[in-house]
Design a protein around this motif. Structure first.
Motif, PDB file in Angstrom:
ATOM      1  N   LYS A 419       0.891  -1.108  -0.017  1.00 54.55           N
ATOM      2  CA  LYS A 419       0.012  -0.043   0.084  1.00 54.55           C
ATOM      3  C   LYS A 419       0.769   1.255  -0.051  1.00 54.55           C
ATOM      4  N   ASP A 420       1.936   1.190   0.574  1.00 51.11           N
ATOM      5  CA  ASP A 420       2.636   2.257   0.689  1.00 51.11           C
ATOM      6  C   ASP A 420       4.186   1.683   1.101  1.00 51.11           C
ATOM      7  N   VAL A 421       5.187   2.374  -0.248  1.00 50.22           N
ATOM      8  CA  VAL A 421       6.484   1.662  -0.128  1.00 50.22           C
ATOM      9  C   VAL A 421       7.342   2.317   0.648  1.00 50.22           C
ATOM     10  N   ARG A 422       6.883   3.555   1.115  1.00 50.75           N
ATOM     11  CA  ARG A 422       7.666   4.175   2.310  1.00 50.75           C
ATOM     12  C   ARG A 422       7.712   3.662   3.703  1.00 50.75           C
ATOM     13  N   THR A 423       6.185   3.067   3.918  1.00 52.82           N
ATOM     14  CA  THR A 423       6.289   2.383   5.197  1.00 52.82           C
ATOM     15  C   THR A 423       6.389   0.972   5.277  1.00 52.82           C
ATOM     16  N   GLY A 424       6.341   0.251   4.197  1.00 53.52           N
ATOM     17  CA  GLY A 424       6.197  -1.134   3.848  1.00 53.52           C
ATOM     18  C   GLY A 424       4.890  -1.538   4.346  1.00 53.52           C
ATOM     19  N   SER A 425       3.885  -0.939   4.365  1.00 49.55           N
ATOM     20  CA  SER A 425       2.584  -1.403   4.617  1.00 49.55           C
ATOM     21  C   SER A 425       1.606  -2.266   3.720  1.00 49.55           C
ATOM     22  N   HIS A 426       1.004  -3.118   3.890  1.00 51.02           N
ATOM     23  CA  HIS A 426       0.235  -3.926   3.102  1.00 51.02           C
ATOM     24  C   HIS A 426      -0.970  -3.468   2.686  1.00 51.02           C
ATOM     25  N   GLU A 427      -1.697  -4.036   1.697  1.00 48.16           N
ATOM     26  CA  GLU A 427      -3.225  -3.828   1.189  1.00 48.16           C
ATOM     27  C   GLU A 427      -3.672  -5.221   1.061  1.00 48.16           C
ATOM     28  N   ASP A 428      -4.979  -5.579   1.351  1.00 47.42           N
ATOM     29  CA  ASP A 428      -5.470  -6.614   1.331  1.00 47.42           C
ATOM     30  C   ASP A 428      -5.923  -7.066  -0.207  1.00 47.42           C
ATOM     31  N   ARG A 429      -4.992  -7.248  -0.995  1.00 46.18           N
ATOM     32  CA  ARG A 429      -5.140  -7.287  -2.550  1.00 46.18           C
ATOM     33  C   ARG A 429      -4.031  -8.344  -3.030  1.00 46.18           C
ATOM     34  N   MET A 430      -4.532  -9.174  -3.913  1.00 49.96           N
ATOM     35  CA  MET A 430      -3.366  -9.945  -4.811  1.00 49.96           C
ATOM     36  C   MET A 430      -4.188 -10.161  -6.048  1.00 49.96           C
ATOM     37  N   ASP A 431      -3.835  -9.197  -6.970  1.00 58.24           N
ATOM     38  CA  ASP A 431      -4.585  -9.161  -8.126  1.00 58.24           C
ATOM     39  C   ASP A 431      -4.112 -10.406  -8.996  1.00 58.24           C
ATOM     40  N   SER A 432      -5.039 -10.829  -9.936  1.00 58.07           N
ATOM     41  CA  SER A 432      -4.813 -12.285 -10.965  1.00 58.07           C
ATOM     42  C   SER A 432      -3.749 -11.837 -11.632  1.00 58.07           C
ATOM     43  N   PHE A 433      -3.314 -10.728 -12.147  1.00 53.99           N
ATOM     44  CA  PHE A 433      -2.089 -10.578 -12.733  1.00 53.99           C
ATOM     45  C   PHE A 433      -0.760 -10.964 -12.260  1.00 53.99           C
ATOM     46  N   PHE A 434      -0.709 -10.971 -10.913  1.00 54.32           N
ATOM     47  CA  PHE A 434       0.322 -11.424 -10.205  1.00 54.32           C
ATOM     48  C   PHE A 434       0.657 -12.834 -10.391  1.00 54.32           C
ATOM     49  N   LEU A 435      -0.354 -13.788 -10.692  1.00 56.16           N
ATOM     50  CA  LEU A 435      -0.142 -15.118 -11.003  1.00 56.16           C
ATOM     51  C   LEU A 435      -0.025 -15.177 -12.514  1.00 56.16           C
ATOM     52  N   ALA A 436      -0.645 -14.665 -13.198  1.00 57.06           N
ATOM     53  CA  ALA A 436      -0.655 -14.754 -14.515  1.00 57.06           C
ATOM     54  C   ALA A 436       0.589 -14.270 -14.988  1.00 57.06           C
ATOM     55  N   GLU A 437       1.262 -13.207 -14.658  1.00 58.05           N
ATOM     56  CA  GLU A 437       2.673 -12.887 -15.366  1.00 58.05           C
ATOM     57  C   GLU A 437       3.563 -12.553 -14.387  1.00 58.05           C
ATOM     58  N   MET A 438       3.831 -12.225 -13.048  1.00 56.82           N
ATOM     59  CA  MET A 438       4.918 -12.394 -12.264  1.00 56.82           C
ATOM     60  C   MET A 438       5.799 -13.724 -12.288  1.00 56.82           C
ATOM     61  N   PHE A 439       5.055 -14.752 -12.038  1.00 54.13           N
ATOM     62  CA  PHE A 439       5.593 -15.826 -11.714  1.00 54.13           C
ATOM     63  C   PHE A 439       6.055 -16.394 -13.127  1.00 54.13           C
ATOM     64  N   LYS A 440       5.453 -16.362 -13.955  1.00 54.36           N
ATOM     65  CA  LYS A 440       5.730 -16.859 -15.261  1.00 54.36           C
ATOM     66  C   LYS A 440       7.032 -16.332 -15.866  1.00 54.36           C
ATOM     67  N   TYR A 441       6.978 -14.902 -15.573  1.00 60.87           N
ATOM     68  CA  TYR A 441       8.344 -14.193 -16.394  1.00 60.87           C
ATOM     69  C   TYR A 441       9.517 -14.626 -15.402  1.00 60.87           C
ATOM     70  N   LEU A 442       9.256 -14.622 -14.132  1.00 62.38           N
ATOM     71  CA  LEU A 442      10.606 -15.220 -13.499  1.00 62.38           C
ATOM     72  C   LEU A 442      10.764 -16.500 -13.364  1.00 62.38           C
ATOM     73  N   TYR A 443      10.026 -17.433 -13.753  1.00 64.28           N
ATOM     74  CA  TYR A 443      10.484 -18.535 -14.036  1.00 64.28           C
ATOM     75  C   TYR A 443      11.146 -18.706 -15.399  1.00 64.28           C
ATOM     76  N   LEU A 444      10.591 -18.262 -16.293  1.00 60.85           N
ATOM     77  CA  LEU A 444      11.086 -18.279 -17.651  1.00 60.85           C
ATOM     78  C   LEU A 444      12.741 -17.454 -17.587  1.00 60.85           C
ATOM     79  N   LEU A 445      12.646 -16.742 -16.590  1.00 60.77           N
ATOM     80  CA  LEU A 445      14.203 -16.024 -16.648  1.00 60.77           C
ATOM     81  C   LEU A 445      15.076 -16.803 -16.113  1.00 60.77           C
ATOM     82  N   PHE A 446      14.917 -17.876 -15.167  1.00 61.75           N
ATOM     83  CA  PHE A 446      15.846 -18.696 -14.694  1.00 61.75           C
ATOM     84  C   PHE A 446      15.795 -20.367 -15.473  1.00 61.75           C
TER      85      PHE A 446
END
Length: 904
Positions: A419-446
């Motif tokens: 929610k705020d990178v200055r404090t490290g606080s969280h938001e109750d949110r995990m968007d679908s694109f996190f699974l659709a893209e983030m892990f796909k690109y990270l896995y393909l990278l290695f």
């Protein structure tokens, strides 16, 4: 530029370029401004790459498994409260919720990721669940853009890999194009959105009732973003070529053609927002970030997938304009399409791909957008850069990204957005694109080629990272490939001198660099206010009592309130505890009193603004460090203008305990319970400083004030600072922080479930306790996943309001203390672009920077509707100082006003 890339990104993409070169060129040109060439870097061993790849698989399992266990069939997981986000059952988040259509969004978005990560058995199970459970006929209004890239794209990506697996002969032997049939059904549901004279689609559609019907509750919109209308061609064309139904590709092409025709012909730029009926540009600023980004991406990828040179020609024409005007090393800044030498803003958003999560490198050196909603653009560009160059530096970047995701975003029930990178606080949110893209690109990278069960080079990535087979370019080519780009001419490579800026210019060796940027605007509104001075002098000479000055005003002084009334100034208590002053000039007793009222308002604004600049504090962090949280849940808290300054002293750590009385407005009856602990106090009935003294006298080491307005949250209300009581507060030695009701309930619920709850009060979140992490057993994470459903993390991007402690029921007379300017509501924004606002008819206009304006233009009545409907604007409309410089460019100022209303 290594030989692996083939060409420098200072040249347009050549026609008939191979897909790998096109992808590499696009990635490098988007990311190069922040990439550092590290020739000679040590290559990463095969063992370490495998270890990191396995770590990505474990992270995906953590996110996907928690979604399936705690959220499915809901659209998304709420990782802090361990439950699914169901639209209509949670507080509205505005446009963000338009992606949710009650169609198990995260599952559909994750389908082809499962195959990329070699989870073929899980993929087969997921496809069966989609076919069995997902309903595309819900009575819900959704975003056409988001539904296309996430759901239609997810179904098509799943179908593409399902038929691939079936051909291999081991999995999906039962599959008979069921996902494709669902995609076709969804495509027909989206088609009514294109029923406009321009061919640009409506931004939203009802899945069940379409457009315009009373039941549809949509179809009245007039505007859409360029990316929203221009990011359809891949999915719609793929659907046409998979099924043979040409109508989908035809509609998507018509929308792209219309956007091309409406570009600004002299600059070859497109704006952010366009009227879908007239084709007029509504927002005339242009960049490569939010609102436009994927339009450019899809022009290039449409050339690859569909083999149509006209798309490449359009991309190169736009690309030339981007390099001429928008590329301003080391930044890519928005400009105005008809005056491209004029910057529209001084900062970059996360969708620019090469700066997500790092929002502080801007020309005005401010954090404009403190959120990081787990966006995958940085991982995407890192993957393509490594693919293009082979530079092991990018493997180290990916490794760092993995470490930071686990360190800052991982929570017991998944991964929570920042929610705020200055404090490290969280938001109750995990968007679908996190699974659709983030892990796909990270896995393909290695991953090496043999780690993937199919050839990734045979597919193109959509903007949501869904995979479409390149063989579609030769299938069902019934669409005319007529070259409509008649204005295209070969571009001169000399136009691209600044495409890939040298990193040496990122930080010039000039110690006055920052000052040189700020200085020209520092004194643009330095003016004197002679009329007010003359008015005071005349009063003294005549023997009359001088007018009331803002610095002397006391809200509890009946004589002062009577003077305000005479000057046409009303004092209003808002429901959230803030106090608002509004002047109705025509209600003043005389023109002289009206002038006094205007001067009083101006003084109050200046004093309040000055106090805020002097006293403004950044947000603070409340971090739950006890079992089972171990520092993984961080709440952003409002600071206090008194007590221990957490930015200058060591953080305060202790167990929490509720005070009695809970409001803390009298001597505590349970001092033994709060002694040596951090006291929890309810807001209301007395001043913040009084609460602090009472808990301090009882032996508390700190205090957390929880809002008494049930359901309040920093998601919907701006965070503010707790002001003093007008007296000397040096006697208060303990830290005091403020939480809204929704965030405070996380701590209260944790107490009810775990009894002993320890928190850390600090200026920003600290790293997790390694000792406690080591003590944590595997089962404890599962236990922590059963936390109360009310645990919702919160924070705020800005701290720009100052609050006087009062409850909704309190009257002015209940506070004997003076009402200082710092106690008044001041909605001055951090962002310069947010300080712009056109004066509205019958609305008193003042200037936060102290500029005096002509009285004849100021004595206008403010309507009751405005003061009721816009409680955040307490002092009337604000005028940005730069207006005096750009007064003749009204059209540009309109664009400034809308600068931060990102359409995606």
């Amino acid at each position: 530029m290594s030989e692996a890339g083939g060409r420098g990104c200072g040249s347009p993409v050549p026609q008939r370029a191979p897909w790998s070169l096109v992808a590499a060129t696009a990635a490098i040109c988007l990311v190069s401004a922040t990439s550092v060439w590290t020739a000679g870097a040590e290559p990463m061993s095969r063992e370490e790459k495998q270890k990191l790849g396995n770590q990505v698989l474990e992270m995906f399992d953590h996110a996907y498994g928690n979604y399936m266990e705690h959220a499915y069939p809901a659209d998304e997981l709420m990782p802090l409260t361990c439950r699914g986000r169901v639209r209509g059952q949670e507080p509205s988040r505005g446009d963000v919720d338009d992606a949710l259509g009650k169609f198990s969004l995260t599952l559909i978005d994750s389908l082809d990721t499962l195959v990329v990560l070699n989870k073929t058995k899980e993929f087969e199970d997921a496809v069966r669940k989609v076919l069995r459970d997902v309903n595309l006929d819900n009575d819900v209004v959704v975003s056409v853009f988001e539904t296309n890239i996430r759901v239609l794209g997810g179904l098509l990506g799943g179908h593409s890999l399902a038929i691939m697996l079936k051909e291999k002969g081991e999995y999906m032997q039962w599959y008979n194009d069921e996902l494709l049939q669902m995609a076709k059904q969804l495509g027909y549901k989206l088609l009514p959105a294109f029923n406009t004279t321009s061919g640009l689609p409506y931004p939203r559609i009802n899945l069940k009732f379409g457009i315009r019907k009373p039941e549809a509750r949509t179809g009245t919109e007039t505007d859409t973003c360029t990316a929203c209308a221009g990011t359809l061609i891949l999915e719609f064309a793929a659907l046409s070529r998979f099924t043979g139904a040409t109508i989908f590709e035809e509609y998507a092409r018509k929308a792209l053609d219309f956007l091309w025709e409406k570009r600004q012909r002299s600059s070859n730029l497109v704006g952010v927002t366009i009227n879908i009926h007239t084709g007029d540009w509504v927002r005339k600023d242009s960049g490569v970030g939010a609102g436009i980004d994927s339009y450019y991406e899809y022009l290039l990828k449409a050339y690859v997938l569909l083999g149509d040179d006209s798309f490449l020609e359009r991309f190169n024409t736009h690309y030339d304009a981007i390099m001429r005007y928008i590329s301003q090393p080391p930044l890519l800044l928005d400009v105005h399409i008809h005056k491209p030498m004029l910057n529209a803003r001084t900062w970059m958003d996360a969708l620019l791909a090469f700066f997500p999560g790092l929002q502080a490198f801007t020309t005005d050196f401010r954090v404009h957008w403190a959120q990081h909603p787990l966006r995958p653009e940085f991982a995407e560009s890192t993957y393509f850069l490594y693919k293009a160059t082979g530079d092991p530096y990018y493997l180290e970047v990916g490794k760092t990204l993995i470490e930071n995701l686990n360190k800052y975003a991982r929570v017991p029930c998944g991964f929570a957005a920042m929610k705020d990178v200055r404090t490290g606080s969280h938001e109750d949110r995990m968007d679908s694109f996190f699974l659709a893209e983030m892990f796909k690109y990270l896995y393909l990278l290695f991953a090496d080629k043999e780690d993937i069960i199919f050839d990734i080079e045979d597919y193109i990535f959509t903007t949501e990272a869904h995979l479409l087979p390149l063989w579609l370019s030769t299938t069902n080519q019934s669409i005319s490939k007529k070259n409509t780009t008649s204005e295209y001419t070969e571009l001169d490579d000399s136009n691209f001198d600044w495409t890939c800026p040298n990193t040496q210019i990122l930080f010039p060796n000039d110690p006055l660099y920052a000052q040189s940027i700020r200085e020209p605007l520092k004194n643009v509104v330095d003016k004197s206010c002679p009329r007010g001075i003359i008015r005071v002098e005349e009063s003294f000479r005549s023997g009359a009592k001088p007018p009331l000055r803002a610095r002397d005003f006391m809200a509890t002084n009946p004589e002062h309130l009577e003077i305000l009334k005479k000057m046409g100034v009303s004092l209003i208590h808002l429901k959230d505890g803030r106090v608002q002053l509004v002047q109705h000039a025509i209600q003043a007793a005389s023109s002289i009193d009206a002038e006094d009222g205007l001067r009083f308002m101006q003084e109050m604004i200046e004093l309040s603004s000055q106090q805020q600049k002097e006293q403004q504090l950044p947000p603070r962090a409340v971090q739950i460090v006890s079992h089972p949280f171990f520092g993984r849940v961080v709440l952003t808290a409002g600071p206090a203008q008194f007590g221990l300054d957490l930015s200058k002293h060591k953080e305060t750590r202790g167990f929490v305990a509720s005070s009695k009385p809970y409001n803390g407005c009298s001597e505590l009856t349970n001092p033994e319970a709060v002694m040596g602990k951090i006291a929890l106090i309810q807001r209301g009935q007395c001043m913040f400083a009084e609460k602090a003294r009472n808990i301090q006298n009882a032996g508390a080491i700190g205090g957390i004030v929880i809002d008494d307005n049930e359901g309040s949250s920093s998601d919907t209300a701006p965070l503010f600072q707790m002001a003093g009581d007008g007296k000397d507060t040096d006697d208060i030695k303990i830290p005091m922080l403020f939480l809204f009701s929704k965030e405070g309930s996380i701590i209260l619920d944790a107490i009810r479930e775990y009894e002993e709850v320890e928190v850390l009060l600090s200026d920003k979140a600290k790293d997790r306790d390694p000792e406690m992490e080591n003590e944590e057993q595997p089962s404890s994470e599962n236990d922590s996943q059963n936390q109360s459903a009310e645990q919702i993390s919160s924070s705020s991007q800005e701290v720009d309001l100052v609050d006087q402690e009062s409850s909704e029921e309190n009257s002015l007379n209940s506070h004997p203390e003076s009402l200082s300017p710092a106690d008044m509501d001041n909605a001055a924004s951090i962002s310069p672009s947010e300080q712009t606002s056109n004066p509205t008819e019958n609305h008193e206009t003042t200037n936060l920077n102290g500029e005096c304006t002509d009285l004849d233009n100021q004595l206008q009545e403010q309507s009751e509707t405005e003061e009721d409907s816009n409680p955040n604007v307490s002092w009337g409309k604000k005028v940005q100082p730069i207006d005096s410089i750009l007064a003749d460019w009204n059209e540009d100022i309109e664009a400034f006003e809308m600068m931060e209303k990102d359409e995606l």
